[in-house]
Design a protein around this motif. Sequence first.
Motif, PDB file in Angstrom:
ATOM      1  N   ASP A 118       0.670  -1.241   0.246  1.00 46.15           N
ATOM      2  CA  ASP A 118      -0.021  -0.140  -0.085  1.00 46.15           C
ATOM      3  C   ASP A 118       0.915   1.343  -0.106  1.00 46.15           C
ATOM      4  N   LYS A 119       0.292   2.414   0.275  1.00 42.15           N
ATOM      5  CA  LYS A 119       0.956   3.688   0.077  1.00 42.15           C
ATOM      6  C   LYS A 119       2.087   3.786   1.366  1.00 42.15           C
ATOM      7  N   LYS A 120       1.870   3.017   2.380  1.00 42.49           N
ATOM      8  CA  LYS A 120       2.959   3.453   3.449  1.00 42.49           C
ATOM      9  C   LYS A 120       3.795   2.417   3.651  1.00 42.49           C
ATOM     10  N   THR A 126      10.034   8.493  -0.831  1.00 42.09           N
ATOM     11  CA  THR A 126       9.598   9.209  -2.155  1.00 42.09           C
ATOM     12  C   THR A 126      10.750   9.644  -2.947  1.00 42.09           C
ATOM     13  N   ALA A 154       5.887   4.262  -2.215  1.00 44.38           N
ATOM     14  CA  ALA A 154       4.683   3.800  -2.601  1.00 44.38           C
ATOM     15  C   ALA A 154       3.591   4.782  -2.603  1.00 44.38           C
ATOM     16  N   LYS A 155       3.952   5.982  -1.943  1.00 40.69           N
ATOM     17  CA  LYS A 155       2.945   6.977  -1.794  1.00 40.69           C
ATOM     18  C   LYS A 155       2.482   7.578  -3.180  1.00 40.69           C
ATOM     19  N   TYR A 156       3.452   7.702  -4.227  1.00 40.91           N
ATOM     20  CA  TYR A 156       3.347   8.177  -5.439  1.00 40.91           C
ATOM     21  C   TYR A 156       3.196   7.447  -6.252  1.00 40.91           C
ATOM     22  N   TRP A 474      -1.557   0.889  -9.942  1.00 41.31           N
ATOM     23  CA  TRP A 474      -1.219   2.155 -10.141  1.00 41.31           C
ATOM     24  C   TRP A 474      -1.409   2.628 -11.521  1.00 41.31           C
TER      25      TRP A 474
END
Length: 498
Positions: A118-120, A126, A154-156, A474
């Motif tokens: 996941d994003k975190k 980043t 993974a945030k972006y 994504w």
Amino acid sequence: MKKSPIIFTLCVLVTVPMVLLTMSIRENKAEQQAIGAVPAIKENETRASEWGKHYPRQYDTYMQTRKSDEIGDVLKDDPAIVVLWAGYAFSKDYNKPRGHYYALEDNINTLRTGAPVDKKTGPQPTACWTCKSPDVPRLIKRDGEMEFFTGKWAKYGDEVVNPIGCGDCHDSKTMKLTLTREHLKRGLDAEGSLKVADITHQDMRSLVCAQCHAEYYFKKTEWEDKGEKKTAAVVTYPWAKGFSPEQIEQYYDGYGFTDWTHQLSKAPMLKAQHPDYETFVTGVHARNGLACADCHMPYMREGGVKYSSHKVGSPLDNIGNTCLNCHKGTEKEFKETVELKLARKNELARQATDILARAHLEAAKAWELGATEEEMKPALQDIRAGQWRWDYAVAGHGAFFHAPEETLRTLANAISKGQDARLKLRIVLAKHNAADYVAPDFSTKEKAQTLIGLDMPKLIEEKKTFLNTLKQEWFKESEAKGLYDPASRKDMVLKTSY
């Protein structure tokens, strides 16, 4: 009277070519004027194909970077490097660079960026997107630099979806070269020999490349967002004391910076990224006023139109239109000269990796036998210094050609520092009754990765799961947002070294 037809015929023979030439010149001028006119490209446009509608020649040559698609496994070529990077992500996976077309793809696929769910989650920040996409300056404008550099890679993932392209180097309003990464401007001003205010167009033809092809580190920076305390990992150029490996090392030592602590030797290590600009400015090409684009993006002609090739790659792929503009001799002679320079560099580089790998393993044995920090510190500092010099010389992939003498000097110093470390470690080992210690076998990539404790099957399986799930999500999400350019992945085939 008989002369009239002859004179008439001659006049026609002279006049018709002149008329055709005049028409051709007018057409070429019209085309040049059309090219010179600034098209309507929207601000922050990150899709290269949209720019390509107005600049088809540049776009077509850029798309030719697809041809540079082979994976070159550096760790397989020299397994000692796995030992050098024990405890650091590069020991898992490190390949030779491919064309700009694959920059983003290879960043996503490498084992170094891990397998976030996941994003975190995931091992990287980043900042690992910074050089891979024109989506990065778009996001920095939207979210702010501190926010962009805060959080996990993974945030972006659903926002950074277009590979290196036009928006990385050009202003969409004026088409002029522009610097889209503020960290380069800060680095230049800190170094001082070329202030941002004094940059010329010729300077820009190197500096747009230096935005990515340079040494950097992630500077931990505390900041506050609406009362919430956060930490950003800001890309920073360590140029305040100069460009040489010794000056950058002095900067890092003074700052107390360490990229990671070596898993085996416990040495405080530095990891060079790709100091291409730093080595270039010390070489003969820069001293003679050349820019990166002169050799890597030569001018082309099509009819009366002159444009720069955007098939960024090795000048050796087009010697007649690059190197031989200045150098004498044939293409064959020139290529032989370059191959000799490369062979010399590779010979010294392999000596350095073998010496440094054995130093790390000897240090690990000394720790195992009960060596003290006081006994180990001098040798560990030599390992740090030696490996930094080796990495600086080889991480800039064109360094042997940009500045061959400086590169060979740096590698020689790396070998010297590595040997100094081993001599000091032999004394420590002798104190602990292990003077005859022999380092274990690291002659293959697989043996070396097993030696440093990597569970490669597990890492690969996790990565494959990521590639088949989150990665696919994504691109679907970015396409729904209107960000993703399908042309940027046309005919792309998954290639890795694992």
